[in-house]
Design an enzyme around this catalytic site. Structure first.
Site, PDB file in Angstrom:
ATOM      1  N   SER A   9       0.890  -1.204   0.044  1.00  0.00           N
ATOM      2  CA  SER A   9       0.003   0.048  -0.139  1.00  0.00           C
ATOM      3  C   SER A   9       0.831   1.174  -0.038  1.00  0.00           C
ATOM      4  O   SER A   9       1.893   1.417   0.889  1.00  0.00           O
ATOM      5  CB  SER A   9      -0.839  -0.052   1.226  1.00  0.00           C
ATOM      6  OG  SER A   9      -1.305   1.262   1.570  1.00  0.00           O
ATOM      7  N   HIS A  33      -1.356  -1.620  -4.161  1.00  0.00           N
ATOM      8  CA  HIS A  33      -2.488  -1.382  -3.387  1.00  0.00           C
ATOM      9  C   HIS A  33      -2.842   0.005  -3.045  1.00  0.00           C
ATOM     10  O   HIS A  33      -2.004   0.711  -2.611  1.00  0.00           O
ATOM     11  CB  HIS A  33      -2.541  -2.162  -1.899  1.00  0.00           C
ATOM     12  CG  HIS A  33      -3.840  -2.029  -1.095  1.00  0.00           C
ATOM     13  ND1 HIS A  33      -4.896  -3.041  -1.439  1.00  0.00           N
ATOM     14  CD2 HIS A  33      -4.246  -1.287  -0.391  1.00  0.00           C
ATOM     15  CE1 HIS A  33      -5.792  -2.704  -0.583  1.00  0.00           C
ATOM     16  NE2 HIS A  33      -5.386  -1.540   0.298  1.00  0.00           N
ATOM     17  N   ASP A  35      -5.219   2.850  -1.697  1.00  0.00           N
ATOM     18  CA  ASP A  35      -6.191   3.240  -0.829  1.00  0.00           C
ATOM     19  C   ASP A  35      -7.030   4.427  -1.210  1.00  0.00           C
ATOM     20  O   ASP A  35      -6.336   5.728  -1.073  1.00  0.00           O
ATOM     21  CB  ASP A  35      -5.420   3.401   0.594  1.00  0.00           C
ATOM     22  CG  ASP A  35      -5.304   1.959   1.130  1.00  0.00           C
ATOM     23  OD1 ASP A  35      -6.108   1.126   1.419  1.00  0.00           O
ATOM     24  OD2 ASP A  35      -3.970   1.736   1.534  1.00  0.00           O
ATOM     25  N   MET A  37      -9.731   7.375  -0.159  1.00  0.00           N
ATOM     26  CA  MET A  37     -10.735   7.483   1.075  1.00  0.00           C
ATOM     27  C   MET A  37     -11.153   9.061   0.764  1.00  0.00           C
ATOM     28  O   MET A  37     -10.522   9.551   0.232  1.00  0.00           O
ATOM     29  CB  MET A  37      -9.812   7.731   2.221  1.00  0.00           C
ATOM     30  CG  MET A  37      -8.978   6.432   2.521  1.00  0.00           C
ATOM     31  SD  MET A  37      -8.179   6.713   4.118  1.00  0.00           S
ATOM     32  CE  MET A  37      -7.038   5.296   4.292  1.00  0.00           C
ATOM     33  N   HIS A  66      -8.714   0.051  -3.594  1.00  0.00           N
ATOM     34  CA  HIS A  66      -9.247  -0.267  -2.186  1.00  0.00           C
ATOM     35  C   HIS A  66     -10.315   1.090  -1.838  1.00  0.00           C
ATOM     36  O   HIS A  66      -9.511   2.030  -1.479  1.00  0.00           O
ATOM     37  CB  HIS A  66      -8.482  -0.595  -1.170  1.00  0.00           C
ATOM     38  CG  HIS A  66      -9.313  -0.801   0.275  1.00  0.00           C
ATOM     39  ND1 HIS A  66      -8.538  -0.837   1.473  1.00  0.00           N
ATOM     40  CD2 HIS A  66     -10.629  -0.809   0.586  1.00  0.00           C
ATOM     41  CE1 HIS A  66      -9.405  -1.235   2.384  1.00  0.00           C
ATOM     42  NE2 HIS A  66     -10.510  -0.904   1.895  1.00  0.00           N
ATOM     43  N   MET A  68     -12.702   3.248  -0.023  1.00  0.00           N
ATOM     44  CA  MET A  68     -13.163   3.549   1.254  1.00  0.00           C
ATOM     45  C   MET A  68     -13.918   4.860   1.022  1.00  0.00           C
ATOM     46  O   MET A  68     -13.578   5.913   1.716  1.00  0.00           O
ATOM     47  CB  MET A  68     -12.038   3.692   2.485  1.00  0.00           C
ATOM     48  CG  MET A  68     -11.667   2.504   2.837  1.00  0.00           C
ATOM     49  SD  MET A  68      -9.733   2.463   3.557  1.00  0.00           S
ATOM     50  CE  MET A  68      -8.724   2.490   2.154  1.00  0.00           C
ATOM     51  N   MET A 137     -10.686  -6.792   6.571  1.00  0.00           N
ATOM     52  CA  MET A 137      -9.882  -5.581   7.223  1.00  0.00           C
ATOM     53  C   MET A 137      -9.340  -6.272   8.492  1.00  0.00           C
ATOM     54  O   MET A 137     -10.270  -6.816   9.404  1.00  0.00           O
ATOM     55  CB  MET A 137     -10.559  -4.537   7.538  1.00  0.00           C
ATOM     56  CG  MET A 137     -11.070  -3.761   6.061  1.00  0.00           C
ATOM     57  SD  MET A 137      -9.682  -3.194   5.146  1.00  0.00           S
ATOM     58  CE  MET A 137      -8.751  -2.100   6.299  1.00  0.00           C
ATOM     59  N   GLY A 142      -8.899   3.566   7.431  1.00  0.00           N
ATOM     60  CA  GLY A 142      -8.828   4.905   7.702  1.00  0.00           C
ATOM     61  C   GLY A 142      -7.408   5.019   7.692  1.00  0.00           C
ATOM     62  O   GLY A 142      -7.030   6.560   7.461  1.00  0.00           O
ATOM     63  N   GLY A 144      -2.965   3.909   8.042  1.00  0.00           N
ATOM     64  CA  GLY A 144      -1.759   2.997   7.912  1.00  0.00           C
ATOM     65  C   GLY A 144      -1.243   2.698   9.467  1.00  0.00           C
ATOM     66  O   GLY A 144      -1.491   3.747  10.359  1.00  0.00           O
ATOM     67  N   ASP A 175      -6.022  -6.807   5.238  1.00  0.00           N
ATOM     68  CA  ASP A 175      -5.211  -5.563   5.136  1.00  0.00           C
ATOM     69  C   ASP A 175      -5.211  -4.855   6.298  1.00  0.00           C
ATOM     70  O   ASP A 175      -6.431  -4.781   7.095  1.00  0.00           O
ATOM     71  CB  ASP A 175      -6.282  -4.738   3.986  1.00  0.00           C
ATOM     72  CG  ASP A 175      -5.635  -3.151   3.974  1.00  0.00           C
ATOM     73  OD1 ASP A 175      -4.582  -3.070   4.238  1.00  0.00           O
ATOM     74  OD2 ASP A 175      -6.569  -2.788   3.094  1.00  0.00           O
ATOM     75  N   SER A 198       2.753   0.145   5.978  1.00  0.00           N
ATOM     76  CA  SER A 198       4.078   0.546   6.948  1.00  0.00           C
ATOM     77  C   SER A 198       5.094  -0.405   6.966  1.00  0.00           C
ATOM     78  O   SER A 198       6.335  -0.331   6.919  1.00  0.00           O
ATOM     79  CB  SER A 198       3.713   0.993   8.066  1.00  0.00           C
ATOM     80  OG  SER A 198       2.751   0.354   9.013  1.00  0.00           O
TER      81      SER A 198
HETATM   82  C1  DX5 Z   1      -6.196   1.225   5.861  1.00  0.00           C
HETATM   83  C2  DX5 Z   1      -5.577   0.690   4.514  1.00  0.00           C
HETATM   84  C3  DX5 Z   1      -4.591  -0.042   4.456  1.00  0.00           C
HETATM   85  C4  DX5 Z   1      -3.202   0.651   5.075  1.00  0.00           C
HETATM   86  C5  DX5 Z   1      -2.329  -0.501   5.744  1.00  0.00           C
HETATM   87  O1  DX5 Z   1      -7.329   1.850   5.971  1.00  0.00           O
HETATM   88  O2  DX5 Z   1      -6.655   0.161   3.918  1.00  0.00           O
HETATM   89  O3  DX5 Z   1      -4.407  -0.442   3.277  1.00  0.00           O
HETATM   90  O4  DX5 Z   1      -2.338   1.341   4.059  1.00  0.00           O
HETATM   91  O5  DX5 Z   1      -1.417   0.087   6.088  1.00  0.00           O
HETATM   92  P1  DX5 Z   1      -0.364  -0.973   7.091  1.00  0.00           P
HETATM   93  O6  DX5 Z   1       0.117  -2.016   6.414  1.00  0.00           O
HETATM   94  O7  DX5 Z   1       0.650   0.002   7.704  1.00  0.00           O
HETATM   95  O8  DX5 Z   1      -1.457  -1.334   8.214  1.00  0.00           O
HETATM   96 ZN    ZN Z   2      -6.095  -0.835   2.070  1.00  0.00          ZN
END
Ligand code: DX5
Ligand code: ZN
Length: 223
Positions: A9, A33, A35, A37, A66, A68, A137, A142, A144, A175, A198
């Site tokens: 991500s 990936h 994200d 939002m 993805h 959101m 999830m 929301g 990382g 995820d 991360s």
């Molecule tokens: C959170 C995202 C994830 C996020 C994961 O809402 O959907 O994809 O980037 O980050 P890590 O791997 O740091 O939990």
């Molecule tokens: Zn994600």
């Protein structure tokens, strides 16, 4: 297709140098990936539609979008048409998941449904024939860098049992909080597709981290 997939991500990658950040993982990652939002379904906002299209267009590897967002039934298909390899939207935000999944599939993209930690896995059962992947999830969507919620793996076990017994084949993606410490238990539970934000981008060598994560996952995965 590899037995397991690692999908970095770019949420916490350096936004000012996105192209070089993506280049770090392009030779080792399976999918990128992305994200998305909207500030409504989750408080944060990330990539606009135009920014997303640019990333999809420039990426050398398949983009796993993805969403959101609060209105996936209105917008999900646009990401598929723009060339995303797979489009995931949240069951909680959709008023007509089946139609949206079908519309995504019609473009040739993979259709996928995500569930938040508070959403029971049973709520996906009506849609298992209409999707190519389920995203369980393992953190609250929301942000990382959150801690992995190991109790979500019960949902993964339930889905893997159903797929094994019925011979169905959607992918099972996890995820949130996936790292060298958590990926083995997720793979053992039956996940085969792993998002890592991360863990990859905080590593000194993101590409090597992707390879290490894949080795651990492949060693523990029993499909
Ligand atoms: C959170 C995202 C994830 C996020 C994961 O809402 O959907 O994809 O980037 O980050 P890590 O791997 O740091 O939990
Ligand atoms: Zn994600």
């Amino acid at each position: 297709m590899n037995a397991v997939r690692i999908c970095p991500s770019i949420l916490n990658a350096d936004r000012n140098n996105l192209k070089s950040e993506i280049a770090k993982i392009e030779s080792s990652a399976d999918w990128l990936h992305l994200d998305i939002m909207d500030g409504l379904f989750v408080p944060a906002t990330t990539f606009s539609f135009d920014e997303s299209v640019e990333i999809i267009r420039d990426s050398k590897i398949p983009v796993d979008a993805h969403l959101m967002v609060a209105n996936p039934d209105d917008v999900a298909n646009a990401y598929a048409i723009a060339g995303a390899f797979s489009v995931t939207f949240h069951l909680e935000a959709s008023s007509d998941p089946r139609s949206t999944l079908k519309a995504i599939r019609k473009t040739g993209a993979k259709a996928s449904l995500a569930i938040k930690p508070s959403t029971p896995v049973e709520s996906t059962f009506d849609y298992l024939d209409d999707l190519d992947m389920l995203l369980v999830m393992t953190v609250e969507p929301g942000a990382g860098g959150q801690s992995f919620m190991g109790d979500m793996l019960e949902k993964v076990r339930t889905l893997r049992d159903i797929f094994t017994q019925s011979g169905r084949g959607p992918l099972i993606q996890v995820d949130g909080g996936i790292s060298l410490d958590t990926i083995s238990e997720a793979a053992k539970a039956g996940a085969d597709t792993f998002v890592a934000g991360s863990a990859v981008y905080n590593a000194t060598n993101p590409s090597e981290m992707v390879d290490s994560l894949r080795r651990l996952a492949a060693a523990s995965f029993k499909g």
